[in-house]
Enzyme design. Structure first.
Site, PDB file in Angstrom:
ATOM      1  N   ASP A  93       0.873  -1.153   0.000  1.00 34.65           N
ATOM      2  CA  ASP A  93       0.000   0.000   0.000  1.00 34.65           C
ATOM      3  C   ASP A  93       0.920   1.215   0.000  1.00 34.65           C
ATOM      4  O   ASP A  93       2.117   1.106   0.286  1.00 34.65           O
ATOM      5  CB  ASP A  93      -0.900  -0.033   1.236  1.00 34.65           C
ATOM      6  CG  ASP A  93      -1.784   1.190   1.343  1.00 34.65           C
ATOM      7  OD1 ASP A  93      -2.417   1.558   0.347  1.00 34.65           O
ATOM      8  OD2 ASP A  93      -1.836   1.782   2.442  1.00 34.65           O
ATOM      9  N   ASP A  95      -0.074   5.154   0.872  1.00 32.94           N
ATOM     10  CA  ASP A  95      -0.274   6.229   1.849  1.00 32.94           C
ATOM     11  C   ASP A  95      -0.250   5.708   3.287  1.00 32.94           C
ATOM     12  O   ASP A  95      -0.972   4.767   3.631  1.00 32.94           O
ATOM     13  CB  ASP A  95      -1.603   6.935   1.576  1.00 32.94           C
ATOM     14  CG  ASP A  95      -1.654   7.531   0.175  1.00 32.94           C
ATOM     15  OD1 ASP A  95      -0.611   8.020  -0.286  1.00 32.94           O
ATOM     16  OD2 ASP A  95      -2.730   7.494  -0.452  1.00 32.94           O
ATOM     17  N   ASP A 134      -1.337  -0.162   6.122  1.00 30.15           N
ATOM     18  CA  ASP A 134      -1.645   0.480   7.402  1.00 30.15           C
ATOM     19  C   ASP A 134      -3.122   0.458   7.726  1.00 30.15           C
ATOM     20  O   ASP A 134      -3.517   0.770   8.851  1.00 30.15           O
ATOM     21  CB  ASP A 134      -1.220   1.953   7.352  1.00 30.15           C
ATOM     22  CG  ASP A 134      -2.142   2.763   6.450  1.00 30.15           C
ATOM     23  OD1 ASP A 134      -2.902   3.611   6.960  1.00 30.15           O
ATOM     24  OD2 ASP A 134      -2.122   2.550   5.226  1.00 30.15           O
TER      25      ASP A 134
END
Length: 226
Positions: free
Chosen positions: A7, A9, A182
């Site tokens: 991922d 961001d 996250d």
């Protein structure tokens, strides 16, 4: 195939590139500061809560780019990389990607942020394979505000990675996947991965990872220690 998926961001970079782009567009005069910031913050809160309408958000976030055209957008994109994203990329994040490259793993970034914002970021990490929200183009060849295909968001990340594998003559059973994320929004792809890594996780994902015995990596805290 050993496949390392990242991922973007708050996983590889300690900012939300989509939200940061919105703030940058406001700063350079491409959007009304008060109106754009309010809506941008609302969409970001929805994303964190898992309630984001990705189609509505893409129409909103690409409006300044669509209005100013390709040439001005390219210049703004380069400036955004220099002033906002570049300084935010940490050596620790680069080292993590490089560790998989040295191990001979296939590397891809899988993000819910659109390709206009994220292609240069992937390139800055030396990653050619980017699975991002694809932007549809209108009759004039410029972005229309719609999404092309399945958005790489929540369950859509599983769909898009499956399509990426199929295009290479492979299926889920042919790969050993390590996926770093996250966000709770990425739970579907984390659950499909052999090595899910909760990276800088939000509180909910951290709790799930702890319960399931997944690896937890606080990448930016590790960077701060060095």
């Amino acid at each position: 195939m050993k496949l390392a998926l990242f991922d973007l961001d708050h996983t590889l970079i300690p900012i939300d590139s989509d939200h940061a782009w919105g703030e940058f567009a406001t700063r350079i005069g491409w959007a009304d500061p008060q109106v754009f910031k309010r809506r941008n913050d609302e969409f970001y809160a929805q994303y964190k809560a898992g309630t984001l309408d990705i189609h509505e958000y893409i129409r909103f976030t690409t409006e300044p780019v669509r209005r100013h055209g390709a040439s001005a957008a390219a210049e703004a994109q380069a400036r955004f990389m220099r002033e906002v994203v570049g300084p935010a990329i940490t050596p620790q994040a680069r080292a993590l990607v490089e560790s998989h490259r040295k191990a001979g793993d296939q590397i891809a970034i899988v993000t819910a942020t659109n390709e206009f914002v994220t292609r240069p970021i992937a390139q800055s990490f030396g990653v050619d394979e980017l699975i991002a929200v694809q932007l549809a183009r209108g009759p004039g060849g410029w972005y229309s505000g719609d999404i092309a295909g399945t958005p790489s968001f929540r369950e859509g990340k599983v769909t898009r990675v499956g399509e990426w594998l199929a295009a290479r003559g492979r299926g889920w059973g042919d790969v050993d996947i390590t996926f770093y994320s996250d966000s709770l929004n990425d739970l579907p792809l984390l659950e499909k991965s052999q090595q899910p890594v909760a990276t800088n996780p939000d509180d909910t994902l951290r709790s799930i990872a702890t319960q399931r015995g997944w690896r937890i990596l606080d990448l930016f805290k590790e960077e701060q220690k060095q």
